[in-house]
Motif scaffolding. Structure first.
Motif, PDB file in Angstrom:
ATOM      1  N   MET A  83      20.062 -26.196  -1.142  1.00 60.94           N
ATOM      2  CA  MET A  83      18.929 -25.896  -2.014  1.00 60.94           C
ATOM      3  C   MET A  83      19.419 -25.208  -3.294  1.00 60.94           C
ATOM      4  N   GLY A  84      20.321 -24.244  -3.148  1.00 60.43           N
ATOM      5  CA  GLY A  84      20.877 -23.577  -4.309  1.00 60.43           C
ATOM      6  C   GLY A  84      21.702 -24.515  -5.166  1.00 60.43           C
ATOM      7  N   TYR A  85      22.444 -25.421  -4.530  1.00 58.96           N
ATOM      8  CA  TYR A  85      23.265 -26.381  -5.267  1.00 58.96           C
ATOM      9  C   TYR A  85      22.387 -27.259  -6.157  1.00 58.96           C
ATOM     10  N   ALA A  86      21.275 -27.752  -5.630  1.00 63.10           N
ATOM     11  CA  ALA A  86      20.376 -28.607  -6.413  1.00 63.10           C
ATOM     12  C   ALA A  86      19.794 -27.836  -7.595  1.00 63.10           C
ATOM     13  N   SER A  87      19.436 -26.582  -7.379  1.00 63.46           N
ATOM     14  CA  SER A  87      18.896 -25.764  -8.465  1.00 63.46           C
ATOM     15  C   SER A  87      19.942 -25.530  -9.543  1.00 63.46           C
ATOM     16  N   GLY A  88      21.183 -25.278  -9.140  1.00 58.95           N
ATOM     17  CA  GLY A  88      22.251 -25.080 -10.103  1.00 58.95           C
ATOM     18  C   GLY A  88      22.511 -26.316 -10.941  1.00 58.95           C
ATOM     19  N   CYS A  89      22.440 -27.495 -10.330  1.00 62.19           N
ATOM     20  CA  CYS A  89      22.631 -28.738 -11.073  1.00 62.19           C
ATOM     21  C   CYS A  89      21.566 -28.900 -12.149  1.00 62.19           C
ATOM     22  N   LYS A  90      20.319 -28.582 -11.829  1.00 63.04           N
ATOM     23  CA  LYS A  90      19.237 -28.686 -12.812  1.00 63.04           C
ATOM     24  C   LYS A  90      19.467 -27.744 -13.989  1.00 63.04           C
ATOM     25  N   ASP A  91      19.866 -26.516 -13.696  1.00 57.77           N
ATOM     26  CA  ASP A  91      20.068 -25.540 -14.762  1.00 57.77           C
ATOM     27  C   ASP A  91      21.267 -25.897 -15.634  1.00 57.77           C
ATOM     28  N   ALA A  92      22.288 -26.542 -15.067  1.00 58.97           N
ATOM     29  CA  ALA A  92      23.441 -26.942 -15.864  1.00 58.97           C
ATOM     30  C   ALA A  92      23.049 -27.979 -16.912  1.00 58.97           C
ATOM     31  N   GLU A  93      22.141 -28.883 -16.547  1.00 60.06           N
ATOM     32  CA  GLU A  93      21.658 -29.873 -17.513  1.00 60.06           C
ATOM     33  C   GLU A  93      20.895 -29.192 -18.647  1.00 60.06           C
ATOM     34  N   PHE A  94      20.170 -28.140 -18.310  1.00 58.97           N
ATOM     35  CA  PHE A  94      19.379 -27.405 -19.288  1.00 58.97           C
ATOM     36  C   PHE A  94      20.279 -26.591 -20.221  1.00 58.97           C
TER      37      PHE A  94
END
Length: 600
Positions: A83-94
């Motif tokens: 769950m944390g990994y998916a959230s981190g991926c989204k924020d990296a794109e941002f």
């Protein structure tokens, strides 16, 4: 990029975009906070173009407890990590979109997002970022981890690091940002007793043994984790009580924060033993309250509890106070009397501010701890004592022993079971509970009707740094009860901070347009019909600039302008100074002072 622990002479040459700094510092967070918007009308929170959620930390703790109980520790950890990994991926794109052209500042979006989202405060220790060469090394300290708080609330202290979701976030964010698999590990965790959490990250191929952590990041591994989960949960997670954490607490101790619960957990562990306990913490954190609770929970509860403040007794009397005195031992010793150790026989003695003892008293105290015998001043007879010793200090005894001010052998004798009690600024979740407790206590003592504290007043209390800790909060509440309106109206900021000791921390509220505003800034008033009409007709000509121009053109004195503004606010508020203060963005005390000054 930056290396704070590597000498400058040993830093290899790096591409121009990788800077070397003496101290890694995060950039200003204003560009991120400006993109966080609250939309109460449609029930949405946005960060840029991503929809966000606010959840209760207690709900996360309950979810964690249920998942561990239902799936097992390994499978639950895998779910949270993914769950944390998916959230981190989204924020990296941002991150790349919000700070283009600067790899380092763009990378720091991730750590700052953690703070903005209320997850953890990140302190960079050593960071090297070079996307072109693929070089990455990151070492960070995590302060105030929400995941630690949730885990400790659910299970108490842990033998292993518990920031599963945050580790997943760091690994996912950095992997997307760097364009290659990056693995972070938590090498220290506050849930295991460390002062803070510490993580280290580098490319997967640079780790000697990445597989034990990678299994929690692989989607296909979750099924095997479920199947491999033991039918019974590990002993540390069995027999969880159903009642809330505060129901399991000794009387007199109030708190629900992770720091408080961690200290309370240690207190429970040592209570039934006879080990010496050393309470560490700043002045006013409640060390004596913890000591009394420890005694009340021990097998010695029915026996005496004797407390002595070593700093409050003159040096020439400290030995006689601790160990007793025989008649005629010195001028004024008209009769023999027992010392505190003899009076505490069978029970507990609490030595507060033990770091202030002189070296002679320290030597005698060490003998008492070793031999369990005392000898009165001026006497020759030794007396056996059965006493549990609890000590407390706000000083660093290890450092004092290195300086020769405290006996090293005594330090190690006392440091059997150290318990750190966190300052109030590290356990802000406990402030509302403590406020309610002190309100009831002093309303009853002073026979004053009190209807509670306004939301604005509670916000300021939570903002305040409390250099005096719980003792200062207690004094503030007692003073506020005395100053409170006699008609039973709620306590407001002016009653709480009547002596000008208010300090503001950077908390944010919601503006009319949904953007974050400083917690002390008065929100813009809603647009009325006149404002709406002006907007429809064309650009408004009124505003702060035109007001300033008018004041300067007419040469209006500043004192007269301030006095008139305050008088108008008080008139419109019908004489209610608290309401007038809210109009002007002041505390009631500040407004009252300026109002009286203007009328004198």
């Amino acid at each position: 990029m930056s290396t704070s622990s590597t000498p400058a002479s040993s830093v290899p040459l790096m591409p121009p975009q990788v800077a070397a700094e003496a101290t890694a510092r995060l950039p200003d967070i204003a560009d991120l906070s400006a993109r966080l918007r609250f939309c109460p009308k449609d029930g949405r929170i946005w960060l840029g173009d991503q929809r966000m959620l606010l959840i209760h930390l207690s709900a996360l703790a309950d979810l964690r407890r249920e998942l561990v109980g239902a799936l097992g520790l390994a499978a639950a950890r895998g779910l949270f990590t993914r769950m944390g990994y998916a959230s981190g991926c989204k924020d990296a794109e941002f991150a790349r979109r919000i700070r283009p052209g600067d790899d380092l500042n763009a990378f720091y979006v991730g750590p700052q997002m953690h703070a903005l989202e209320g997850i953890v405060h990140v302190e960079p220790v050593r960071v090297e970022v070079d996307i072109e060469s693929g070089r990455y090394y990151g070492e960070f300290l995590w302060h105030g981890s929400s995941e630690v708080d949730a885990h400790v609330a659910a299970f108490g202290m842990s033998a292993e690091p518990v920031c599963w979701m945050q580790i997943g976030y760091a690994s996912g964010y950095t992997s997307i940002f760097m364009g290659q698999p990056i693995l972070h590990r938590e090498v220290e965790c506050r849930a295991t007793g460390s002062r803070h959490c510490r993580i280290v990250g580098k490319p997967v191929h640079e780790w000697d043994d990445p597989n034990p952590d990678l299994i929690y990041l692989q989607p296909d591994s979750l099924g095997s984790l479920y199947r491999a989960a033991a039918p019974s949960v590990p002993p540390a997670f069995t027999g969880l009580p159903a009642q809330p954490a505060d129901a399991r607490r000794q009387p007199g101790l109030i708190g629900l924060s992770s720091g408080f619960l961690a200290a309370h957990h240690l207190l429970q562990k040592v209570a039934r033993t006879s080990a010496s306990v050393l309470f560490l913490g700043e002045t006013g954190v409640g060390k004596e309250m913890f000591a009394r609770s420890l005694h009340a929970s021990s097998d010695r509860a029915a026996m005496p509890f004797v407390a002595i403040n070593c700093a409050a007794i003159p040096e020439n009397l400290i030995e006689s106070e601790l160990f007793g005195v025989e008649r005629g031992a010195f001028t004024g010793a008209l009769q023999s009397r027992p010392g505190r150790f003899e009076r505490a026989h069978g029970g507990t003695i609490f030595l507060d501010e033990i770091g202030t003892l002189n070296l002679a008293a320290q030597g005698k105290l060490l003998r008492v701890l070793q031999e369990r015998e005392v000898e009165r001043v001026g006497g020759t007879e030794t007396r056996r004592v059965d006493v549990r010793v609890i000590a407390a200090t706000n000083a660093d005894l290890r450092a004092e022993s290195r300086r020769g001010n405290f006996r090293e052998d005594l330090f190690y004798r006392l440091n059997v079971f150290p318990v750190r009690i966190p300052p109030l600024r590290e356990r802000r979740e406990d402030i509302p509970l403590l406020v309610r407790h002190f309100l009831l206590k002093y309303a009853d003592r002073h026979k004053r009707p009190v209807a509670g504290v306004t939301d604005r007043g509670m916000d300021r209390l939570i903002d305040y740094e409390f250099p005096g800790n719980v003792r200062e909060l207690e004094n503030i509440i007692e003073r506020a009860v005395i100053l409170a309106p006699e008609d039973g109206a709620p306590i407001d900021v002016g009653h709480l901070f009547a002596c000008g000791d208010e300090v503001h921390s950077p908390f944010y509220g919601v503006g009319q347009d949904g953007s974050l505003i400083d917690g002390l800034t008065a929100p813009d008033p809603p647009a009325g019909p006149a404002a709406a009409g002006a907007a429809a007709d064309g650009p408004a000509t009124d505003g702060p600039d035109s007001l300033v121009d008018s004041v300067l053109a007419n040469e209006i004195p500043l004192e007269l302008l301030e006095a008139r503004l305050i008088e108008t606010a008080v008139e419109r508020a019908g004489g209610n100074l608290a309401e007038a203060a809210r109009m002007l963005g002041l505390t009631r005390a500040q407004l009252a002072y300026r109002y009286r000054k203007g009328r004198d």
